[in-house]
Design an enzyme around this catalytic site. Structure first.
Site, mmCIF file in Angstrom:
data_model
loop_
_atom_site.group_PDB
_atom_site.id
_atom_site.type_symbol
_atom_site.label_atom_id
_atom_site.label_comp_id
_atom_site.label_asym_id
_atom_site.label_seq_id
_atom_site.Cartn_x
_atom_site.Cartn_y
_atom_site.Cartn_z
ATOM 1 N N CYS A 152 33.968 40.840 61.722
ATOM 2 C CA CYS A 152 34.758 41.766 62.542
ATOM 3 C C CYS A 152 33.925 42.424 63.646
ATOM 4 C CB CYS A 152 35.424 42.810 61.652
ATOM 5 S SG CYS A 152 34.316 43.633 60.489
HETATM 6 N N1 NAP Z 1 37.063 44.403 55.557
HETATM 7 C C1 NAP Z 1 36.938 43.873 56.770
HETATM 8 O O1 NAP Z 1 37.226 44.506 57.799
HETATM 9 C C2 NAP Z 1 36.458 42.441 56.926
HETATM 10 C C3 NAP Z 1 36.572 41.838 58.179
HETATM 11 C C4 NAP Z 1 36.124 40.525 58.340
HETATM 12 C C5 NAP Z 1 35.619 39.839 57.249
HETATM 13 N N2 NAP Z 1 35.516 40.462 56.030
HETATM 14 C C6 NAP Z 1 35.006 39.674 54.905
HETATM 15 O O2 NAP Z 1 36.113 39.317 54.083
HETATM 16 C C7 NAP Z 1 35.715 39.253 52.703
HETATM 17 C C8 NAP Z 1 36.617 40.175 51.877
HETATM 18 O O3 NAP Z 1 36.432 41.507 52.332
HETATM 19 P P1 NAP Z 1 37.355 42.717 51.860
HETATM 20 O O4 NAP Z 1 37.071 43.817 52.793
HETATM 21 O O5 NAP Z 1 38.757 42.251 51.663
HETATM 22 O O6 NAP Z 1 36.736 43.049 50.419
HETATM 23 P P2 NAP Z 1 37.469 43.763 49.167
HETATM 24 O O7 NAP Z 1 38.532 44.681 49.666
HETATM 25 O O8 NAP Z 1 36.382 44.329 48.345
HETATM 26 O O9 NAP Z 1 38.168 42.558 48.382
HETATM 27 C C9 NAP Z 1 37.402 41.591 47.707
HETATM 28 C C10 NAP Z 1 38.336 40.608 47.020
HETATM 29 O O10 NAP Z 1 37.544 39.588 46.416
HETATM 30 C C11 NAP Z 1 37.875 39.501 45.029
HETATM 31 N N3 NAP Z 1 36.666 39.137 44.268
HETATM 32 C C12 NAP Z 1 35.559 39.880 44.077
HETATM 33 N N4 NAP Z 1 34.647 39.173 43.361
HETATM 34 C C13 NAP Z 1 35.204 37.982 43.104
HETATM 35 C C14 NAP Z 1 34.788 36.827 42.393
HETATM 36 N N5 NAP Z 1 33.582 36.739 41.811
HETATM 37 N N6 NAP Z 1 35.648 35.780 42.316
HETATM 38 C C15 NAP Z 1 36.856 35.823 42.902
HETATM 39 N N7 NAP Z 1 37.308 36.905 43.577
HETATM 40 C C16 NAP Z 1 36.489 37.950 43.678
HETATM 41 C C17 NAP Z 1 38.395 40.863 44.652
HETATM 42 O O11 NAP Z 1 39.216 40.722 43.517
HETATM 43 P P3 NAP Z 1 39.442 41.918 42.417
HETATM 44 O O12 NAP Z 1 39.880 43.119 43.202
HETATM 45 O O13 NAP Z 1 40.541 41.380 41.556
HETATM 46 O O14 NAP Z 1 38.160 42.086 41.698
HETATM 47 C C18 NAP Z 1 39.180 41.219 45.921
HETATM 48 O O15 NAP Z 1 40.426 40.595 45.919
HETATM 49 C C19 NAP Z 1 34.229 39.666 52.689
HETATM 50 O O16 NAP Z 1 33.439 38.510 52.701
HETATM 51 C C20 NAP Z 1 34.061 40.437 53.989
HETATM 52 O O17 NAP Z 1 32.739 40.402 54.484
HETATM 53 C C21 NAP Z 1 35.932 41.749 55.857
#
Ligand code: NAP
Length: 349
Positions: A152
């Site tokens: 992002c």
């Molecule tokens: N947030 C942003 O603005 C943004 C922007 C661009 C890219 N990203 C990238 O997108 C990805 C997700 O970010 P997020 O902000 O959505 O994070 P998040 O809110 O912490 O969500 C993480 C997700 O991954 C799942 N998860 C965690 N450990 C896992 C495992 N071992 N196996 C399978 N699922 C697992 C979690 O499931 P549970 O809740 O069921 O544990 C949850 O659904 C990251 O790589 C981040 O760097 C984020």
């Protein structure tokens, strides 16, 4: 011809997974298959994403090769280091869109330095507007089976500065970028510095001093856009808003370049881009104007006394910064009009 795309979303309980579900649900041919996650497996989606009303009763299942099998498209919205292992086991004919970092970097050394652990390899990069030596990155996406969706902060900085780099009107060896970032950028995890009591009254810098993981990806992009050598000082600051990134980027004005030439570089670079808009002179981007939309708003000015070009860009980190970029890339890969299902209109106030 109407076709159905069966789309699985992994990480469905998280911020990005939730936004992928919201954004992709506007695509006319998308039908959701498995919604997978980890600790929330067994819960109804509505417990974690109460705003997604049509999917509230769907059950979240464990993330595995089995639960992700049998889909046309799999979107991975998992912590970095997690998606590489799963993606490697998915069938080659499945279109996989990885919103995490695992497949973005071309350099294994850069991966080792900033992320550590195993580098999962390099996929076609899902930033259609990225200027390349012979066109745009969208030309490299048609027919791809794997897409690495950009970071992002990377999106805000790259789309902000690349016109000046490509046109040679800025010096890329002395870039500064200071970003105001909303809390959803950190994901849904529990952490003391992400508590409301810590953050609501504060602007809090983090990853100061050249340590942020998005730095090598920005360098990589600006090199693709034409820079021979990139040096960037990058400082993000958490500010009390749920979403949005406002990036202020500066670089020295190249010798002999006029303010009109600077403006022309930005305006011509984005004249035909559906989602990246250079605002009328004097109007500055705000994060509020991008919320919920797949837009990047940009403004540029020349600070004559400092001898620097100043660019401000704004995006919604969860839309243009990830879920929207994923859908835009999917459209290109599958031959849909690039804008299908994507919002230009933001939510305001
Ligand atoms: N947030 C942003 O603005 C943004 C922007 C661009 C890219 N990203 C990238 O997108 C990805 C997700 O970010 P997020 O902000 O959505 O994070 P998040 O809110 O912490 O969500 C993480 C997700 O991954 C799942 N998860 C965690 N450990 C896992 C495992 N071992 N196996 C399978 N699922 C697992 C979690 O499931 P549970 O809740 O069921 O544990 C949850 O659904 C990251 O790589 C981040 O760097 C984020």
């Amino acid at each position: 011809m109407h076709m159905t795309l069966k789309v699985a979303v992994s990480g469905a309980s998280g911020y990005v997974g939730g936004e992928v579900l919201r954004v992709f649900s506007e695509h006319p041919d998308v039908e959701f298959g498995a919604l997978t996650a980890h600790s929330s497996a067994g819960d109804r989606l509505g417990v974690h994403q109460p705003h997604l009303r049509t999917l509230a009763d769907r059950e979240i299942v464990e993330t595995s090769v089995n639960t992700l099998a049998g889909h046309d498209v799999v979107v991975l919205a998992l912590p970095h280091g997690t998606s590489g292992e799963i993606a490697a086991q998915l069938p080659p004919e499945t279109l996989v869109l990885d919103c995490g970092a695992d497949h973005r970097l071309a350099s294994s050394e850069a991966w080792a330095e900033y992320y550590g652990g195993h580098h999962s390899g390099t996929w076609p990069y899902g930033m259609p507007e990225l200027i390349t030596a012979d066109g745009h990155q969208r030309d490299n996406l048609l027919g791809a089976k794997r897409v690495a969706v950009p970071g992002c902060n990377v999106t805000a900085v790259t789309l902000g500065l690349q016109p000046g780099v490509a046109a040679g009107v800025v010096d890329p060896t002395d870039i500064t970028a200071v970003l105001a970032v909303g809390y959803s950028g950190a994901g849904k995890k529990l952490a003391t510095n992400l508590l409301a009591s810590e953050g609501l009254g504060a602007a809090s810098p983090y990853a100061v001093g050249g340590t942020h993981r998005h730095i090598p990806e920005i360098v990589q992009n600006l090199e693709v856009a034409g820079a021979a050598d990139v040096k960037i000082s990058f400082t993000p600051t958490l500010v009390p808003m749920a979403r949005g990134i406002l990036a202020t980027i500066t670089a020295p004005l190249a010798a002999g370049v006029s303010a009109d030439e600077v403006r022309a570089a930005w305006e011509s670079a984005y004249a035909d881009e559906p989602f990246v808009h250079v605002l009328p002179e004097g109007q500055w981007p705000t994060t509020a104007a991008t919320l919920g939309a797949n837009t990047c708003l940009v403004q540029v000015a020349v600070d004559k006394k400092a001898g620097r070009v100043v660019v401000v860009s704004a995006i919604d980190n969860l839309v243009k910064g990830t879920a929207g970029a994923a859908l835009q890339s999917m459209n290109i890969v599958l031959g849909y009009p690039e804008t299908t299902g994507l919002q230009l209109q933001g939510v305001a106030p």
